[in-house]
Every structure is written in structure tokens, then in C-alpha cells.
Design an enzyme around this catalytic site. Structure first.
Site, PDB file in Angstrom:
ATOM      1  N   LEU A  78       0.811  -1.214   0.000  1.00 57.53           N
ATOM      2  CA  LEU A  78       0.000   0.000   0.000  1.00 57.53           C
ATOM      3  C   LEU A  78       0.849   1.272   0.000  1.00 57.53           C
ATOM      4  O   LEU A  78       0.319   2.376   0.136  1.00 57.53           O
ATOM      5  CB  LEU A  78      -0.952  -0.015   1.195  1.00 57.53           C
ATOM      6  N   ALA A  79       2.148   1.135  -0.145  1.00 51.60           N
ATOM      7  CA  ALA A  79       3.021   2.310  -0.165  1.00 51.60           C
ATOM      8  C   ALA A  79       2.886   3.049  -1.499  1.00 51.60           C
ATOM      9  O   ALA A  79       2.693   2.437  -2.545  1.00 51.60           O
ATOM     10  CB  ALA A  79       4.476   1.884   0.053  1.00 51.60           C
ATOM     11  N   HIS A  80       2.981   4.370  -1.435  1.00 47.78           N
ATOM     12  CA  HIS A  80       2.941   5.175  -2.654  1.00 47.78           C
ATOM     13  C   HIS A  80       4.299   5.138  -3.345  1.00 47.78           C
ATOM     14  O   HIS A  80       5.331   5.179  -2.677  1.00 47.78           O
ATOM     15  CB  HIS A  80       2.652   6.648  -2.311  1.00 47.78           C
ATOM     16  N   MET A 114       8.948   4.585   5.415  1.00 47.84           N
ATOM     17  CA  MET A 114       8.928   3.199   4.943  1.00 47.84           C
ATOM     18  C   MET A 114      10.128   2.930   4.037  1.00 47.84           C
ATOM     19  O   MET A 114      10.699   1.833   4.054  1.00 47.84           O
ATOM     20  CB  MET A 114       7.639   2.882   4.186  1.00 47.84           C
ATOM     21  N   GLU A 115      10.516   3.934   3.259  1.00 47.12           N
ATOM     22  CA  GLU A 115      11.680   3.773   2.386  1.00 47.12           C
ATOM     23  C   GLU A 115      12.940   3.570   3.224  1.00 47.12           C
ATOM     24  O   GLU A 115      13.772   2.703   2.908  1.00 47.12           O
ATOM     25  CB  GLU A 115      11.838   5.015   1.498  1.00 47.12           C
ATOM     26  N   ASP A 129      23.145 -12.611   4.257  1.00 50.85           N
ATOM     27  CA  ASP A 129      23.387 -13.536   3.138  1.00 50.85           C
ATOM     28  C   ASP A 129      24.894 -13.766   2.940  1.00 50.85           C
ATOM     29  O   ASP A 129      25.344 -14.901   2.729  1.00 50.85           O
ATOM     30  CB  ASP A 129      22.765 -12.939   1.872  1.00 50.85           C
TER      31      ASP A 129
END
Lengths: 161, 161, 161, 161, 161, 161
Positions: A78-80, A114-115, A129
């Protein structure tokens, strides 16, 4: 496109939508997030004491953060999509782990927390990793927003460490 | 494509490469990872007690996990692209947060622990995104591998909870 | 899905399709390609003599190559998606430029020459991007297949240097 | 990873997951789907009678189908990533529209009907995009599976036209 | 986010970051790049003299250029995502090869030379892919910026052909 | 970058390009599209009467629509990348199928009708995928633009239902 009173990603009937931000002004915004990959001390030393490897291991994790920041809207449903204007990713070697700090800037109608958090997660997973052949018990810890500036809700600064 | 003795993602001179797995057999493999989004109790209750929202919030986070698992090799620069054969994502509501558990299966020459950890991270970030209007201090914690089966290195089971 | 006699990516009436490879055996295959970014000598020296930058500039270009190799089928419309099993990317500093060599391995029904050439192109473009503030006249030159092994058509080795 | 008795994409408690296919054999499979973009006759004639445009308009739609087929697992959240081995996309000009037929082949553990339907949808949307300056009332109709071969469930052939 | 004095994609300590452009004005910008796929004359004739194939081969390469331009920030790790406002891709058949010219326009805070060069590379690789069954010795040559307009650094025009 | 008089996605000689929109103003724009998945009544009832499944099935389809809207420019070769500012996806259960309605908003130089139609297609394909174990004869029908607002061409409202 009306929002739920408590959770704006839902409409009043509880169905997800992408919150409308078209009426918001595009302003300068910044967010800084961090997180830690907890490892054994010898795993850090392997990276720290290596001559050549060190550059590449940390550089690859930084690149992973920058690339993930740009594609945050593909990972978070739902992020823009946001026109990122700058990203930096810093990695500190601790005694028993790696601290990743990602700072993201934009000029747009929504914040970039969020970014920043997505960039931190990508860098931590990338470190994991590259180091997992050495140690299987590593843990990603304390991924969190540290600072946020710009936009209607003003500046946020996390108090504790 | 020779590997560094300690860190196989590096060559002997410390430059990153993608480890060659072409000579490994394709076998059934499974990995399970988990992580927690730590929130205030009232944030959990908002999701738990809502009638409709609950379904959607958790469903969106599960979808985010599944979609991220499939694209792990785009997040993690040195990860191999892997033909995922099954994914499940489970989200438990705790008193003060959300526990995400992702299980990934493949039939292939490499393990899927990075896929499971990436799915967990995506679900946690997605939950954070949907809840951030309610609480800014949420923290992603304890993202870690719980179990791993198949492949030359055998079964791994994390001891502590 | 019949192929055009000369250009297999076309059908007999000249329309593009993705060539059917389902009946081919999955065998070990390898391809090596290279290409050069031609720069002024001082641009090379800027990278070569820098202490820290050097590692990062070359590491970022190597990562760009590896990540592009994995996603070749997204850049080249008619390329098959291929399960890459190994990639290495080597960058040599010349007197007046940078030579990129990418080697790709797979176990599959088609060759990986497009993957190797795509990786070379991505690394050269990435170097260009990082150096363009210093020099605008840089030129990408001599991107070409050097060697190809495995598959029905056998080994190919480019003769001239 | 147990499945819901009626809807295998759900678990017995109704939560979505990606169905496990690791125990299925990899066999040759094929699916053919079709769909129509209904337009005014003059919109078809514009493409049909144009000398040069015709080639490009139909070629672009074919490419869109092939590229979308390869990335079906990114558009359809619960679809498995599948190693496509061949795709063809055919576009017929009708009196009042365009009929798109996409055939997809794989050697794998799951069918490719979603891939064929996704390719049809992408080609129809691409035709719509290129023609929308001429006509706004176009409608996408009758997107459906026509034939399916291979796998445990055997051959399916749609009866009506 | 301070930049290295010579290489702005690095910070003063030599670590990569994405250069901050948030303070730059969004202005109209254009870049034109070109590159050549050097082939044998008979390979060009195969495309040129074919009736139907010609349209599709060149159309597919043009589409590849346009699609790659839009996703440049996914190929080039430190490139900014840019809202492209126009792209054209032109392919000329030479006696012994194909000349690709890509022009890209944006209204934004950074130039689009990387986008134009990426589009050229994608079209050349796509031509190579479609022609490689005919000729293995093809070489990509002379990929370079021809013209750049807009932004603080003003107009650039390459002097030699 | 001149356009063909009838089909702006072509240049006057019939070659595809991405139409230049850099000189257009960024204005608020909205598009609403819909489409139907025609099923047997018992397939609808399976979703409608299920307790838990219902939420997840419809939520997954809504998420698929929102995610596809954001990436429309990757499906549709000549579509412009557009900064989406809001999306909602509504799914109604009919007696014999599912009606999907997607509304998209942007502030930009081009309309978002392709984004709305792409979102509808993705949701319908996702529903099909989740229900195909129950019924193979489902058909996607009547995917079409219902309303469009903003921009130079003004408001469009489809007349029939």
C-alpha cells in the site's frame, strides 16, 4: 476514497486501499532509520580484518539498501511510489554485529519512513546472506525509525538510543 | 569461480560474485523464519477487535510476504534466483505486537533461508506501514532463522524459543 | 510454434515469438563476454589512486552486473527466463578505460550469452554513471561474446583478442 | 502447508498461501487463452489500412504479451514462478475488434493457464493504450482459457467457440 | 549527504550514496545517445529484405529501448528514479550493422543521459538476441552520449560524428 | 518527437514511441474502470458463505489491483510512469460472478485510465487464479473505462451501465 478513522490504509468498511495524497503539498522530507545484525565477534572480525573483502561486503550492503529504497512501493503493497531525491547508507562494525543507518530524502506529498526502514532491512538481509556460511545464528534486531522531518506531522526524533 | 575460504560470496581476492551452484543436486529444501513487530497493546487491539479490518490487515501482510519471497533475488544482490514451490505466512497477534512466521519450500540446488527471512521482513514492514498512523515507536525485532532442512549441510533447528 | 528458417525469434510469417526450448535437455552451460568503457587516463587514475573510493566504485559495478544478469529476461523481450547458477564480474583498470569481463553459468536448456552481454552492459553503464561528473566524452566499446560452452552448438571461442 | 478442501490457495482456516507443488513431477504443459478488444470498425481499419503503423501496433502488443507471460508471478500474488519454455502471441483483426490468442509452454510442476491469460490481458491492454486516442468506448471481452494440456488433470478443451 | 569532490556518487570517505537532488529545480531536460551493432552485411540484408520480419525485428528493439528507459533506475544502482515524459528510439540499417539512436525527455531535477544510454544498450542487446542464430561475431560499438540539454550544466553536443 | 495524426503512440512514419507529455501541466486526474469475472453461482457462494476465506480472497484481489496499478508502465510498453496518489479497489459479489471496480487518482500530465484498467485486469486474473480449482470455464468480461476526469480532454462518463 474515505479513510478508516484509526487506520488510514483501510476504508471505513475495513477494506484496504492506497490512501489518497493528491491534495497534499510536495515538501522536502527526510527519514532516518536503523537496525542491527547481531553476530558473533569473530564474524565481525572476519569482515573487519580482511583486507580486500571488507570494502566489497559493506559496499554490496550499501548498494542493496539504495536499490531497495527506490523500489519500496514494490515490496510494501500500500506504499505510494515516491520520487526519491537522495539516499545514504552507513554501516558501522560493532563488537558483535553491524549497525545499518539509512537516510532517505524526497520532495513529495508523503513521508519516506517506509523507504528508510526498507533500505535498512535490505542491507541487513544482504549482510546476513554474505555471512551465513560463517554463522547461522545471526539475528536482525531493533529495526526502527530514528528521525523524520517535513510534512504536516512535523519532526519526530526517537528518544532512546 | 573460486570462493574465498571463509566467505563464499567473495572470491579469493575479496571481490563479490554469485557463488556457483550448478554442480549441486536439486533436492527438496525448506526453511522457516520468524520475526516480531513490537507495538503498544492498544495497537494490537485495534486490529484484533476491529470487525472487518482484521482480515484485510493480516491478509495484506501475508500477501506481501509471499510476493517478496518470490522476488528475493531482486532484494539480495548475490542471492540465486530460485524456483519456489510453496510458501506459507502466518501472523500471530501477541499482547504487544505481531509475530510473523514464514515457511518456504523449494526443489533446487540452494537453500531458501534468505527467502524465508525476506518474506518475514516484508510482512513486518507491511504491518508497520498499515499501523504507523497509530504508533510511531514500533520496532522490528528478532528476525531470525528457526529451521532449515535439506541440502548438504543438513537440518538446522534453533534451540532457544 | 514453428520458427522462421533464418531468424528463430520470428515465426514463418515474420511475427516475433519466444522460441520453444521445452524439448531441449538441461545441460551445464557457460558464457563469457566483455566490453570496455573508454575514458581519459586521468579518469582511471581518479579511481585507481583514490584510497577508499576504489573499492566501492568497482564493487558497485560488479553488483550491477550480477543483478542485471539475473533479470536479463526483463530487459530482452524475447529472452527466456533462465535459472542462473553462478556469475562473476571482473573489472580491469586500463591506461585509458575499464575492461569488464562477465562469466555466467547455468544448467538449462538455453545458452547464457545474452545474460553475459547484459551483465557487461550494466556494469559499463554503472561505471559511466559514477564517472560522468568527471568526463562527458566516455564511450562504451567492444561489447562482445568471448566464449560459450555447452549445448548442442558446442564451444565458441572468439579468435581475436 | 495443508490446503482448504475447495480452494487450494487457502489453508483450512481460510488464510492465503502459495500451494506447495514441490512433490509434483515436472512435465511438459501447454495452455492457450484468448480474448477480444471490441472496437468500432473504423478503429480496426485505421490499423489495418495503415502501411507502416500496422506492423508496429501489432508487434508491440505481441511483445507486451510475451513479456507479461514471463512475469506472471509478479502480477498474480499466489502464482508460482515458472520457467517458461515458449510463448507465441497471435493477433487477428476482426471487423469490429482484435482477437488475441496466446499459447504458453513450460516443463514444470504446475500448469500455465494463468500465464496464458495474463499474456492475453497484457496484449489487450496494450492495444487499448495505443488506440485510445481514437476511441474511448472500447471494451475487453471474453478473456478465457481455450485449451490446457499436460499435468495430472489432463487435457481441457473449451467447447463453445 | 555530502559529496566527494571529484566523484559525487561517493561521499568524502569514498562510500557510495545516491546524490541528493532535492534542492535542484525541475526543468525540461533532454538527452540523445547512440550506439551501433556491428554485423556482417548479410545479417543486415536478412532483416532489410525480409518482408514481414523487418517490421517486427525493429519494432521489438524499439520497444525494448522504451521499456528499459523507464526502468533505468533498476539497472543502474545509484541512478535516481525519474519521471520520463517522452522517449523515441530510431534504428537505421547500415551496410554492416544497425545504428540505434534514443532520445529521452523529462521534467525533473536531474539529467536523462543514463536513461538514453540505457535505452540504446537495451535495443542493441535485443537486436543481438534476435540475430545471434545468424551470426556469433557481432559487436556492440560506440555507445555514447550525443547531446544533452537543460539543467545547470547547460547544453552538451558531441563534436565528432 | 512528432506524433502520427491518428495514433499518437506512433510517429508520422508509423514507428512506436512514447508520446511526449513534458509540456502538459500536472493536474488532478481520476479514472474509474470495471470488469467482471463470470462464474457459476456455486463458485460465488463458495467465497460468500465461507467464513474466513472470504476476507482473504477478496483482500488478495484488492492488493493485486493496487500493486498492478503502481506498475502499469511495466505491463504496457508505451505507458508513461505516473506518480499515483490514490487507488481503491472494490469487489462486489454478483449472483454469477464478481464485479471489480478500480478508481485511480494522480496529479500529473497524463490520465490514469490505463492504470485503472490494468488494476481491474490484475484483480480479475487473481480471482480467477484462486478459484480455478473449482471451475475452469470462468470468463473475464466487460473490462472498460467508466469515468475519467481532469486533463485537457475533460470529463468522460460511460452512458450504458
Amino acid at each position: 476514497m474515505e479513510n478508516h478513522p484509526d487506520l488510514p490504509h483501510l476504508d471505513p468498511e475495513g477494506r484496504v486501499h492506497m490512501v489518497s495524497v493528491g491534495e497534499k503539498d510536495a515538501t522536502q522530507r527526510l527519514a532516518r532509520a536503523e537496525g542491527t545484525l547481531r553476530t558473533r565477534p569473530q564474524t565481525v572480525r572476519l569482515v573487519a580484518e580482511g583486507r580486500a573483502p571488507k570494502g566489497d561486503v559493506l559496499a554490496v550492503a550499501r548498494v542493496a539498501a539504495i536499490m531497495a529504497v527506490k523500489r519500496t512501493a514494490e515490496w510494501i503493497p500500500l506504499a505510494h511510489p515516491i520520487p526519491i531525491t537522495g539516499v545514504s547508507a552507513d554501516i558501522k562494525m560493532l563488537d558483535d554485529g553491524f549497525l545499518v543507518v539509512v537516510t532517505v530524502a524526497t520532495v513529495g506529498p508523503t513521508g519516506v519512513e517506509m523507504e528508510a526502514l526498507t533500505g535498512v532491512s535490505a542491507a541487513l538481509l544482504t549482510l546476513y546472506d554474505m555471512l551465513k556460511a560463517q554463522e547461522r545464528g545471526m539475528v536482525i534486531e531493533q529495526v526502527r525509525l530514528m528521525e523524520k522531518r517535513g510534512g504536516r506531522s512535523g519532526t519526530y526524533q526517537r528518544e532512546e538510543g
